[in-house]
Design a protein around this motif. Structure first.
Motif, PDB file in Angstrom:
ATOM      1  N   GLY A   1       5.196  11.234   8.628  1.00  0.00           N
ATOM      2  CA  GLY A   1       6.614  10.602   8.717  1.00  0.00           C
ATOM      3  C   GLY A   1       6.364   8.926   8.699  1.00  0.00           C
ATOM      4  N   LEU A   2       5.354   8.482   8.083  1.00  0.00           N
ATOM      5  CA  LEU A   2       5.178   6.962   7.932  1.00  0.00           C
ATOM      6  C   LEU A   2       5.259   6.274   6.599  1.00  0.00           C
ATOM      7  CD1 LEU A   2       1.753   6.992  10.152  1.00  0.00           C
ATOM      8  CD2 LEU A   2       4.238   6.199  11.058  1.00  0.00           C
ATOM      9  N   PRO A   3       5.740   5.120   6.552  1.00  0.00           N
ATOM     10  CA  PRO A   3       5.864   4.703   5.384  1.00  0.00           C
ATOM     11  C   PRO A   3       4.433   4.326   4.462  1.00  0.00           C
ATOM     12  CG  PRO A   3       6.153   2.924   7.044  1.00  0.00           C
ATOM     13  CD  PRO A   3       5.974   4.282   7.577  1.00  0.00           C
ATOM     14  N   VAL A   4       4.467   4.427   3.313  1.00  0.00           N
ATOM     15  CA  VAL A   4       3.124   4.266   2.559  1.00  0.00           C
ATOM     16  C   VAL A   4       3.318   2.658   1.828  1.00  0.00           C
ATOM     17  CG1 VAL A   4       1.721   5.130   0.603  1.00  0.00           C
ATOM     18  CG2 VAL A   4       3.149   6.712   2.173  1.00  0.00           C
ATOM     19  N   THR A   5       2.066   2.245   2.183  1.00  0.00           N
ATOM     20  CA  THR A   5       1.981   0.690   1.676  1.00  0.00           C
ATOM     21  C   THR A   5       0.443   0.474   1.028  1.00  0.00           C
ATOM     22  OG1 THR A   5       2.383  -1.420   2.268  1.00  0.00           O
ATOM     23  CG2 THR A   5       1.338   0.009   3.960  1.00  0.00           C
ATOM     24  N   SER A   6       0.411  -0.388   0.199  1.00  0.00           N
ATOM     25  CA  SER A   6      -0.834  -1.096  -0.469  1.00  0.00           C
ATOM     26  C   SER A   6      -1.442  -2.027   0.499  1.00  0.00           C
ATOM     27  CB  SER A   6      -0.428  -1.723  -1.766  1.00  0.00           C
ATOM     28  OG  SER A   6      -1.719  -2.373  -2.141  1.00  0.00           O
TER      29      SER A   6
END
Length: 303
Positions: free
Chosen positions: A242-247
């Motif tokens: 349930g976490l945001p996905v980021t570069s």
């Protein structure tokens, strides 16, 4: 033919599953163990134990001499002191191989698929570029092959960067830990670099088949999935936690992920067509993304 097999790393992640597979196939096993808990775990499977570690060359020599085949799956994996890790690995392979000279008995040496090919999936025909005691794994794959002409049936088992499954504490577990620590599920750069993957039970079966059947000088690829993008891995972890996905900027990768950052930025795709044809090996375990979604690395969230 049933063999008495000496296994280093017998209580480890791949090793413990390999011991199970060997015993189920009717082989007898002696496992190298460092601790009382490891000895208890290996004995509970129905295998014998030999106390020692990779620096105990006398123990390695004894284990190999008394066996009809050797699986070398242990590695120190001391990322804080890679020089010592690589030198220990090289000395261990030299000791095991020397004990088998003139016997035509199998020695399976654990290796990997990293840095074998540039811009394409690695194949079994790609030679390992690492030679010498200061190279990756101490050049142990090539050092093991040096003994083929001396009557040792050396086989390289090249494992995917992730040999996954419930209970894995390896690379994917480290990526998950970084996500939990930072609050975001990250990938490096564009996340287009790929990792080969294999379920641990499939890897264990491959090692056993190689021990039984593979000719001297064979390179085997424990690869079920040729390449899964690291962005897809991050997205699966993000969905599960349930976490945001980021570069993550490549310059910040090690700070964000820890030691695993340098590996998560690498392209480590590989095929296993030659292995499958040679041994009749077909992976049957779940895929990496399926394992992540199924909760192999964290409790499944209930909506």
């Amino acid at each position: 033919m049933h063999m008495h097999v000496f296994v280093t790393g017998a209580s480890g992640w791949i090793g413990s599953h390999t011991v199970d597979d060997l015993l189920a196939a009717g082989h007898t096993v002696t496992g190298l163990v460092r601790s009382d808990s490891a000895a208890e775990a290996v004995r509970a499977k129905g295998a014998d134990v030999l106390r020692g570690d990779l620096d105990d060359l006398d123990a390695l020599r004894r284990g190999a001499t008394e066996a009809e085949g050797v699986l070398h799956l242990a590695n120190k994996h001391d990322w804080s002191d890679p020089v010592a890790t690589n030198r220990t690995e090289r000395a261990a392979v030299e000791t095991l191989a020397t004990a088998l000279v003139g016997t035509d008995r199998p020695l399976v040496v654990a290796s990997g698929v990293a840095a074998l090919a540039d811009g394409r999936p690695a194949t079994e025909s790609d030679p390992n570029p690492f030679t010498g005691p200061d190279s990756m794994r101490g050049g142990s794959e090539n050092r093991g092959f040096d003994f083929v002409d001396q009557g040792v049936r050396t086989i390289a088992a090249r494992f995917s960067p992730t040999t996954h499954g419930t209970g894995d504490h390896g690379f994917i577990a480290a990526i998950v830990a970084a996500a939990q620590r930072t609050g975001v599920s990250g990938y490096v750069g564009e996340g287009t670099n790929r990792w080969a993957a294999v379920h641990v039970t499939d890897a264990a079966r491959l090692v056993r088949l190689g021990l039984e059947q593979a000719p001297a000088g064979t390179r085997l690829h424990a690869v079920a999935e040729t390449g899964i993008s690291t962005r897809a891995v991050a997205e699966a972890i993000g969905a599960g936690l349930g976490l945001p996905v980021t570069s993550v900027d490549p310059a910040d990768a090690e700070e964000h992920f820890g030691f695993i950052g340098r590996f998560f930025a690498m392209d480590m795709a590989a095929t296993s067509d030659g292995t499958r044809e040679l041994l009749g090996w077909e992976p049957t375990g779940p895929g990496l993304l399926e394992d992540i979604a199924g909760g192999a690395y964290f409790p499944v969230r209930v909506a």
